[in-house]
Design an enzyme around this catalytic site. Structure first.
Site: not given
Ligand code: SAH
Length: 218
Positions: A62-64, A207
């Site tokens: 999951i992205s920052a 990503f």
């Protein structure tokens, strides 16, 4: 003693605003509304409110929060708009989207059944009415098209044609696009008429790859 998640959430939101990532009250309120600690896996929960990407299992991340904030500000969503999210993962971003556009306006597609189940369960447990579909998101999701916004949380070599066909005039696609599997540029594509698009290139990003018929090979 339990951790004060509400305080941590408020602190991170204030920081994201201070750093200039959160610029609208709408997206800020979404960040304040979604309990990120209930979406990320147990073993990384202590880092739920650090501004870092986190592993969510099955080799995915999951992205920052700052990256997510950039994308959501870029999407400029209004309440009631319809959104297709590509890559449900743990469901956190779908929950933010639902906070912004409202219940039953978000459909999220995930290729890995285990993560689709996880995302669906997390969203339901937190009371978000989001439809989670298992499938190859590079083909979009025609049955609920057209969308005001398609937002991709995995990196693609180019914008898949189906997303363009499934976007309304006035709608936009927010996606990490790049020639390498792991490095992209955040691209915003706006459909200005049936045949015209305006493109904007934003921040460099990293990503996980979008894997599918119009994406990268498995
Ligand atoms: N939005 C997610 C982030 C998930 S990471 C969250 O908030 O947790 C990106 C996700 O995209 C991964 O779960 C990966 O399995 C998924 N993915 C990759 N290619 C896909 C495709 N073609 N269709 C749907 N999902 C895909």
């Amino acid at each position: 003693m339990g951790r004060d998640w509400d305080r941590d959430r408020k602190e991170l939101t204030d920081k994201l605003q201070g750093w200039g990532y959160l610029t609208s009250p709408t997206v800020r309120d979404a960040f304040l509304g979604v309990p990120r600690e209930r979406f990320v896996p147990e073993d990384v929960r202590r880092s739920a409110y650090d501004d870092v990407p986190l592993p969510i299992g099955f080799g995915q991340t999951i992205s920052a929060p700052s990256m997510i904030a950039i994308m959501l500000e870029e999407a400029a969503l209004l309440r009631g708009e319809s959104v297709l999210e590509i890559g449900t993962g743990c469901g956190y971003n779908a929950a933010l989207l639902a906070e912004i556009v409202g219940p039953d306006r978000v459909v999220s597609i995930e290729r890995l059944p285990e993560l689709a189940d996880l995302g669906r369960a997390n969203l339901a447990a937190c009371g978000y009415r989001v439809e989670v579909v298992i499938g190859d998101g590079t083909k979009g999701h025609a049955s609920r098209a057209p969308y005001d916004c398609v937002i991709a949380t995995a990196g693609a070599p180019r914008i898949p044609k189906p997303w363009m066909e499934q976007t309304k005039v006035g709608g936009r696609i927010i996606a990490p696009i790049g020639r390498s599997r792991l490095n992209q540029t955040l691209v915003t594509a706006r459909k200005t008429s049936d045949s015209k698009w305006e493109y904007k290139e934003g921040t460099p990003c990293a990503f996980v790859p979008l894997i599918g018929s119009e994406g990268w090979r498995d």
